[in-house]
Scaffold this motif. Structure first.
Motif, short mmCIF file in Angstrom:
data_model
loop_
_atom_site.label_atom_id
_atom_site.label_comp_id
_atom_site.label_asym_id
_atom_site.label_seq_id
_atom_site.Cartn_x
_atom_site.Cartn_y
_atom_site.Cartn_z
N LEU A 181 38.85 -51.41 -72.68
CA LEU A 181 37.29 -51.43 -72.67
C LEU A 181 37.03 -51.13 -74.22
O LEU A 181 36.24 -51.71 -74.92
N LEU A 182 37.86 -49.95 -74.76
CA LEU A 182 37.61 -49.72 -76.11
C LEU A 182 37.89 -50.80 -77.28
O LEU A 182 37.46 -50.49 -78.41
N SER A 185 31.95 -43.97 -76.44
CA SER A 185 33.37 -44.34 -76.68
C SER A 185 34.23 -43.38 -76.02
O SER A 185 35.57 -43.55 -75.99
N LYS A 186 33.66 -42.41 -75.51
CA LYS A 186 34.46 -41.45 -74.73
C LYS A 186 33.89 -41.34 -73.21
O LYS A 186 32.82 -41.57 -72.87
N TRP A 191 32.56 -38.00 -67.13
CA TRP A 191 33.17 -37.27 -65.97
C TRP A 191 33.69 -38.24 -65.08
O TRP A 191 33.17 -39.30 -64.61
N GLY A 192 35.04 -38.22 -64.56
CA GLY A 192 35.61 -39.25 -63.85
C GLY A 192 36.11 -40.37 -64.35
O GLY A 192 36.60 -41.15 -63.76
N GLY A 193 36.16 -40.31 -65.96
CA GLY A 193 36.70 -41.46 -66.55
C GLY A 193 35.80 -42.87 -66.55
O GLY A 193 36.27 -43.77 -66.81
N ARG A 213 34.90 -47.76 -64.42
CA ARG A 213 36.03 -47.01 -64.41
C ARG A 213 37.15 -47.86 -64.54
O ARG A 213 37.69 -48.69 -63.50
N PRO A 214 37.91 -47.96 -65.82
CA PRO A 214 39.02 -48.85 -65.88
C PRO A 214 40.39 -47.87 -65.23
O PRO A 214 40.64 -47.05 -65.72
N PHE A 215 41.20 -48.61 -64.72
CA PHE A 215 42.33 -48.06 -64.14
C PHE A 215 43.39 -49.14 -63.89
O PHE A 215 43.32 -50.29 -63.77
N TYR A 216 44.81 -48.57 -63.75
CA TYR A 216 45.70 -49.74 -63.28
C TYR A 216 46.33 -49.45 -61.73
O TYR A 216 46.37 -48.16 -61.39
N LEU A 217 46.36 -50.39 -61.01
CA LEU A 217 47.16 -50.17 -59.74
C LEU A 217 48.52 -50.33 -60.08
O LEU A 217 48.95 -50.80 -60.95
#
Length: 273
Positions: free
Chosen positions: A34-35, A77-78, A81-83, A118-122
């Protein structure tokens, strides 16, 4: 009805427990996805398409231009809470009767909203975005021509392979039933999407299926093929077919089948939903 809301709760629950299925070392790189975008960027497809109906005789009154302008603004950019990253979003879709004698706009649909992503990797390194959004959609008109509704939406979008991106999105609709009778029946409670990169950097295909609340009626299907003439330029030649209901709000109860051709600007990356 309860099954639909249970499905929405499961989607939200899956976002909240993602820490249990993530690969922790990849969390920072997921946020980077995202950034690395500018804070102000393309949200949904931006396009200018012209076309004709394929389920009735073609006339100056039913051939038209459809165009869409869509952008999003990342507010921080930050992460919160929780990402989660906060966003403002805006999409405007217009239907222009350019072939009619006075060339009027038959309909304008406005879709502002706010979202947290919320970005994440499975496991397996599959980049995924979990999104919660609150949105409004209306045509900005009053009296009997007013069409408006709101939604609380939950979505998951994932790049499951180098060529495939898939998404699922559900929402709780909030509708004024006096002004918009049976609108919920047509907009439904969710949609599924997929993008396949036929030839990465050149050819791709998109499909978007929205399910109405009826067993087999209502809903819509939009498919399109995109060709990118120049790899260093982010625009495409697009052939799009839409069939079903709610392409525009003003005539959401009317079944349409439209084939259109034109230009599209797509998000540089996967898009948040």
């Amino acid at each position: 009805m309860y099954f639909k809301y249970l499905l929405l709760c499961l989607i939200l629950f899956s976002i909240n427990i993602n820490a249990q299925i993530l690969e922790p070392k990849k969390n920072f790189r997921a946020a980077d996805s995202l950034l690395k975008e500018p804070s102000f960027s393309v949200h949904k497809d931006n396009y200018f398409l012209t076309g004709v109906p394929i389920n009735t005789d073609i006339t100056r009154d039913n051939a038209d231009v459809k165009y869409q302008v869509s952008f999003k603004l990342r507010l921080k950019s930050k992460p919160l809470w929780g990402g989660f990253f906060p966003y403002l979003m805006y999409t405007q879709k217009a239907f222009w009767d350019i072939y009619a004698s006075s060339k009027p706009f038959s309909e304008l649909n406005f879709n502002p909203g706010v979202a947290i992503v919320r970005p994440f990797y499975l496991k397996g390194g599959r980049l995924t975005y979990g999104t919660i959004s609150l949105e409004h959609e209306s045509n900005g008109r009053d009296s009997i021509y007013s069409r408006t509704w709101n939604m609380l939406a939950f979505s998951l979008k994932s790049q499951i392979s180098p060529r495939w991106i898939v998404g699922i999105r559900g929402w709780i609709p909030i509708v004024d039933k006096e002004d918009n009778p049976e609108l919920t029946k047509y907009v439904g409670y969710g949609e599924a999407s997929a993008t396949y990169k036929i030839q990465p950097g050149r050819w791709s295909a998109d499909i978007l299926f929205r399910k109405g609340s009826g067993l087999i009626n209502y809903g819509s299907l939009q498919t399109q093929v995109n060709w990118r003439p120049y790899k260093n330029e982010n625009y495409y030649l697009t052939l799009q077919w839409f069939v079903g209901y709610t392409e525009s709000l003003i005539d959401y109860q009317e079944h349409k089948s439209m084939l259109r051709l034109g230009f599209t600007i797509k998000p540089e990356n996967m898009g948040i939903f």
